[in-house]
Design a protein around this motif. Structure first.
Motif, PDB file in Angstrom:
ATOM      1  N   VAL A 220       0.841  -1.192   0.000  1.00 18.36           N
ATOM      2  CA  VAL A 220       0.000   0.000   0.000  1.00 18.36           C
ATOM      3  C   VAL A 220       0.878   1.244   0.000  1.00 18.36           C
ATOM      4  O   VAL A 220       0.648   2.171  -0.758  1.00 18.36           O
ATOM      5  CB  VAL A 220      -0.972   0.002   1.198  1.00 18.36           C
ATOM      6  N   PHE A 221       1.930   1.273   0.836  1.00 18.41           N
ATOM      7  CA  PHE A 221       2.828   2.420   0.861  1.00 18.41           C
ATOM      8  C   PHE A 221       3.514   2.618  -0.483  1.00 18.41           C
ATOM      9  O   PHE A 221       3.671   3.730  -0.941  1.00 18.41           O
ATOM     10  CB  PHE A 221       3.888   2.259   1.954  1.00 18.41           C
ATOM     11  N   ASP A 222       3.929   1.523  -1.103  1.00 17.82           N
ATOM     12  CA  ASP A 222       4.602   1.614  -2.395  1.00 17.82           C
ATOM     13  C   ASP A 222       3.679   2.144  -3.482  1.00 17.82           C
ATOM     14  O   ASP A 222       4.141   2.625  -4.508  1.00 17.82           O
ATOM     15  CB  ASP A 222       5.148   0.250  -2.818  1.00 17.82           C
ATOM     16  N   ALA A 223       2.376   2.067  -3.276  1.00 17.94           N
ATOM     17  CA  ALA A 223       1.411   2.465  -4.290  1.00 17.94           C
ATOM     18  C   ALA A 223       0.778   3.831  -3.999  1.00 17.94           C
ATOM     19  O   ALA A 223      -0.168   4.220  -4.662  1.00 17.94           O
ATOM     20  CB  ALA A 223       0.323   1.402  -4.404  1.00 17.94           C
ATOM     21  N   ILE A 224       1.292   4.545  -3.021  1.00 22.17           N
ATOM     22  CA  ILE A 224       0.797   5.886  -2.708  1.00 22.17           C
ATOM     23  C   ILE A 224       1.896   6.893  -3.055  1.00 22.17           C
ATOM     24  O   ILE A 224       3.023   6.763  -2.592  1.00 22.17           O
ATOM     25  CB  ILE A 224       0.455   6.021  -1.211  1.00 22.17           C
ATOM     26  N   SER A 225       1.553   7.906  -3.852  1.00 24.68           N
ATOM     27  CA  SER A 225       2.490   8.989  -4.150  1.00 24.68           C
ATOM     28  C   SER A 225       2.000  10.252  -3.476  1.00 24.68           C
ATOM     29  O   SER A 225       0.821  10.598  -3.575  1.00 24.68           O
ATOM     30  CB  SER A 225       2.574   9.239  -5.657  1.00 24.68           C
ATOM     31  N   ILE A 226       2.891  10.947  -2.798  1.00 25.34           N
ATOM     32  CA  ILE A 226       2.583  12.239  -2.214  1.00 25.34           C
ATOM     33  C   ILE A 226       3.427  13.252  -2.976  1.00 25.34           C
ATOM     34  O   ILE A 226       4.650  13.181  -2.952  1.00 25.34           O
ATOM     35  CB  ILE A 226       2.895  12.270  -0.713  1.00 25.34           C
ATOM     36  N   GLU A 227       2.761  14.163  -3.672  1.00 22.99           N
ATOM     37  CA  GLU A 227       3.439  15.084  -4.576  1.00 22.99           C
ATOM     38  C   GLU A 227       3.244  16.528  -4.131  1.00 22.99           C
ATOM     39  O   GLU A 227       2.260  16.866  -3.479  1.00 22.99           O
ATOM     40  CB  GLU A 227       2.885  14.925  -5.990  1.00 22.99           C
ATOM     41  N   GLN A 228       4.191  17.380  -4.524  1.00 26.99           N
ATOM     42  CA  GLN A 228       4.100  18.832  -4.344  1.00 26.99           C
ATOM     43  C   GLN A 228       3.810  19.232  -2.900  1.00 26.99           C
ATOM     44  O   GLN A 228       3.015  20.128  -2.629  1.00 26.99           O
ATOM     45  CB  GLN A 228       3.042  19.417  -5.288  1.00 26.99           C
ATOM     46  N   LEU A 229       4.458  18.589  -1.948  1.00 23.14           N
ATOM     47  CA  LEU A 229       4.235  18.825  -0.527  1.00 23.14           C
ATOM     48  C   LEU A 229       4.886  20.124  -0.084  1.00 23.14           C
ATOM     49  O   LEU A 229       6.082  20.317  -0.261  1.00 23.14           O
ATOM     50  CB  LEU A 229       4.792  17.644   0.272  1.00 23.14           C
ATOM     51  N   SER A 230       4.097  21.023   0.495  1.00 22.14           N
ATOM     52  CA  SER A 230       4.621  22.273   1.037  1.00 22.14           C
ATOM     53  C   SER A 230       3.693  22.799   2.120  1.00 22.14           C
ATOM     54  O   SER A 230       2.550  22.370   2.239  1.00 22.14           O
ATOM     55  CB  SER A 230       4.779  23.329  -0.068  1.00 22.14           C
ATOM     56  N   VAL A 231       4.213  23.721   2.908  1.00 23.85           N
ATOM     57  CA  VAL A 231       3.436  24.400   3.941  1.00 23.85           C
ATOM     58  C   VAL A 231       3.574  25.893   3.680  1.00 23.85           C
ATOM     59  O   VAL A 231       4.672  26.379   3.413  1.00 23.85           O
ATOM     60  CB  VAL A 231       3.970  24.072   5.357  1.00 23.85           C
ATOM     61  N   GLU A 232       2.459  26.620   3.769  1.00 21.90           N
ATOM     62  CA  GLU A 232       2.525  28.057   3.583  1.00 21.90           C
ATOM     63  C   GLU A 232       3.106  28.714   4.838  1.00 21.90           C
ATOM     64  O   GLU A 232       2.824  28.269   5.953  1.00 21.90           O
ATOM     65  CB  GLU A 232       1.138  28.627   3.300  1.00 21.90           C
ATOM     66  N   PRO A 233       3.912  29.753   4.670  1.00 24.56           N
ATOM     67  CA  PRO A 233       4.423  30.483   5.830  1.00 24.56           C
ATOM     68  C   PRO A 233       3.257  31.020   6.673  1.00 24.56           C
ATOM     69  O   PRO A 233       2.180  31.312   6.154  1.00 24.56           O
ATOM     70  CB  PRO A 233       5.223  31.631   5.206  1.00 24.56           C
TER      71      PRO A 233
ATOM     72  N   GLY B  48       0.267  31.662  16.077  1.00 22.51           N
ATOM     73  CA  GLY B  48      -1.159  31.765  16.361  1.00 22.51           C
ATOM     74  C   GLY B  48      -2.051  31.681  15.134  1.00 22.51           C
ATOM     75  O   GLY B  48      -3.257  31.513  15.258  1.00 22.51           O
ATOM     76  N   ALA B  49      -1.469  31.787  13.956  1.00 20.23           N
ATOM     77  CA  ALA B  49      -2.245  31.738  12.710  1.00 20.23           C
ATOM     78  C   ALA B  49      -2.382  30.297  12.222  1.00 20.23           C
ATOM     79  O   ALA B  49      -1.902  29.355  12.854  1.00 20.23           O
ATOM     80  CB  ALA B  49      -1.571  32.596  11.644  1.00 20.23           C
ATOM     81  N   SER B  50      -3.030  30.129  11.083  1.00 16.39           N
ATOM     82  CA  SER B  50      -3.152  28.824  10.428  1.00 16.39           C
ATOM     83  C   SER B  50      -2.181  28.765   9.260  1.00 16.39           C
ATOM     84  O   SER B  50      -1.892  29.779   8.630  1.00 16.39           O
ATOM     85  CB  SER B  50      -4.577  28.631   9.897  1.00 16.39           C
ATOM     86  N   ALA B  51      -1.695  27.572   8.978  1.00 18.83           N
ATOM     87  CA  ALA B  51      -0.787  27.366   7.850  1.00 18.83           C
ATOM     88  C   ALA B  51      -1.364  26.277   6.957  1.00 18.83           C
ATOM     89  O   ALA B  51      -1.580  25.147   7.413  1.00 18.83           O
ATOM     90  CB  ALA B  51       0.599  26.959   8.343  1.00 18.83           C
ATOM     91  N   ARG B  52      -1.615  26.612   5.725  1.00 17.29           N
ATOM     92  CA  ARG B  52      -2.165  25.645   4.783  1.00 17.29           C
ATOM     93  C   ARG B  52      -1.070  24.660   4.360  1.00 17.29           C
ATOM     94  O   ARG B  52       0.060  25.051   4.089  1.00 17.29           O
ATOM     95  CB  ARG B  52      -2.719  26.368   3.565  1.00 17.29           C
ATOM     96  N   VAL B  53      -1.422  23.379   4.343  1.00 15.33           N
ATOM     97  CA  VAL B  53      -0.518  22.320   3.900  1.00 15.33           C
ATOM     98  C   VAL B  53      -0.995  21.898   2.513  1.00 15.33           C
ATOM     99  O   VAL B  53      -2.140  21.481   2.354  1.00 15.33           O
ATOM    100  CB  VAL B  53      -0.549  21.108   4.862  1.00 15.33           C
ATOM    101  N   LYS B  54      -0.118  22.026   1.531  1.00 13.66           N
ATOM    102  CA  LYS B  54      -0.500  21.696   0.154  1.00 13.66           C
ATOM    103  C   LYS B  54       0.204  20.420  -0.290  1.00 13.66           C
ATOM    104  O   LYS B  54       1.406  20.269  -0.077  1.00 13.66           O
ATOM    105  CB  LYS B  54      -0.129  22.832  -0.790  1.00 13.66           C
ATOM    106  N   PHE B  55      -0.553  19.517  -0.880  1.00 11.76           N
ATOM    107  CA  PHE B  55       0.013  18.299  -1.449  1.00 11.76           C
ATOM    108  C   PHE B  55      -1.059  17.611  -2.274  1.00 11.76           C
ATOM    109  O   PHE B  55      -2.239  17.943  -2.193  1.00 11.76           O
ATOM    110  CB  PHE B  55       0.554  17.357  -0.368  1.00 11.76           C
ATOM    111  N   ALA B  56      -0.627  16.660  -3.060  1.00 11.89           N
ATOM    112  CA  ALA B  56      -1.539  15.811  -3.824  1.00 11.89           C
ATOM    113  C   ALA B  56      -1.213  14.368  -3.486  1.00 11.89           C
ATOM    114  O   ALA B  56      -0.049  14.022  -3.283  1.00 11.89           O
ATOM    115  CB  ALA B  56      -1.394  16.064  -5.313  1.00 11.89           C
ATOM    116  N   ILE B  57      -2.240  13.547  -3.394  1.00 13.27           N
ATOM    117  CA  ILE B  57      -2.064  12.124  -3.125  1.00 13.27           C
ATOM    118  C   ILE B  57      -2.600  11.350  -4.313  1.00 13.27           C
ATOM    119  O   ILE B  57      -3.732  11.551  -4.733  1.00 13.27           O
ATOM    120  CB  ILE B  57      -2.828  11.677  -1.862  1.00 13.27           C
ATOM    121  N   GLU B  58      -1.762  10.477  -4.840  1.00 14.26           N
ATOM    122  CA  GLU B  58      -2.159   9.578  -5.923  1.00 14.26           C
ATOM    123  C   GLU B  58      -2.264   8.180  -5.312  1.00 14.26           C
ATOM    124  O   GLU B  58      -1.303   7.679  -4.739  1.00 14.26           O
ATOM    125  CB  GLU B  58      -1.116   9.600  -7.027  1.00 14.26           C
ATOM    126  N   ASN B  59      -3.430   7.581  -5.433  1.00 10.88           N
ATOM    127  CA  ASN B  59      -3.671   6.265  -4.843  1.00 10.88           C
ATOM    128  C   ASN B  59      -3.697   5.200  -5.939  1.00 10.88           C
ATOM    129  O   ASN B  59      -4.630   5.133  -6.718  1.00 10.88           O
ATOM    130  CB  ASN B  59      -5.008   6.262  -4.087  1.00 10.88           C
TER     131      ASN B  59
END
Length: 154
Positions: A39-52, A56-67
């Motif tokens: 299952v791990f070998d078949a999951i791709s996590i792409e374009q992973l980043s966190v917004e500055p 006390g604020a929120s930070a958006r986490v951006k990524f794409a998951i291919e299953n």
């Protein structure tokens, strides 16, 4: 292979080693030995980043998951020691952005959390996240969790 893609082979192997050692030492509460390495070998996590973000604020986490695992997956959250909590949110036509408890990712589906209608966020950031910082995250799924590292940029 692109550098911004985390795939089961070989880039995720180090994360899996940490995950496996935590799982078998019972130091990783959400881990479950029922999930196979395939299952791990078949999951791709792409374009992973966190917004500055400021403290006390929120930070958006951006990524794409291919299953490509042959089974549906359920993303249940994101967390980090850098924030008090995390949330998954979905934009609804009338109410706007609202929290959701989970996001389903069907087999052979790609879920892009970098789009404007679905997102993962770190809430109540404990210390500022600046452009170029490295942030350790955990992506939580229904039957397992994956530790990842993201860089901060807008």
């Amino acid at each position: 292979m692109r550098l911004d893609v985390i795939k089961g082979k070989p880039a995720l192997r180090a994360g899996l080693a940490i995950f496996a050692s935590l799982m078998f030492s019972e130091g990783f509460g959400h881990a479950n030995a029922d999930i196979s390495k395939d299952v791990f070998d078949a999951i791709s996590i792409e374009q992973l980043s966190v917004e500055p973000a400021t403290q006390g604020a929120s930070a958006r986490v951006k990524f794409a998951i291919e299953n490509e695992s042959g089974q549906p997956l359920t993303l249940t959250g994101v967390s980090s020691g850098t924030a008090s909590s995390g949330a998954l949110r979905l934009r609804f036509p009338i109410t706007g952005m609202s929290p959701v408890p989970e996001l389903a990712i069907l087999d052979r589906e790609r879920l892009d959390l970098g789009t404007s209608h679905v997102e993962a966020v770190l809430l109540d950031v404990r210390e500022p996240i600046s452009h170029g910082d490295t942030v350790h995250l955990t992506l939580h799924f229904r039957r397992f969790s994956i530790p990842v590292v993201a860089h901060a940029h807008p």
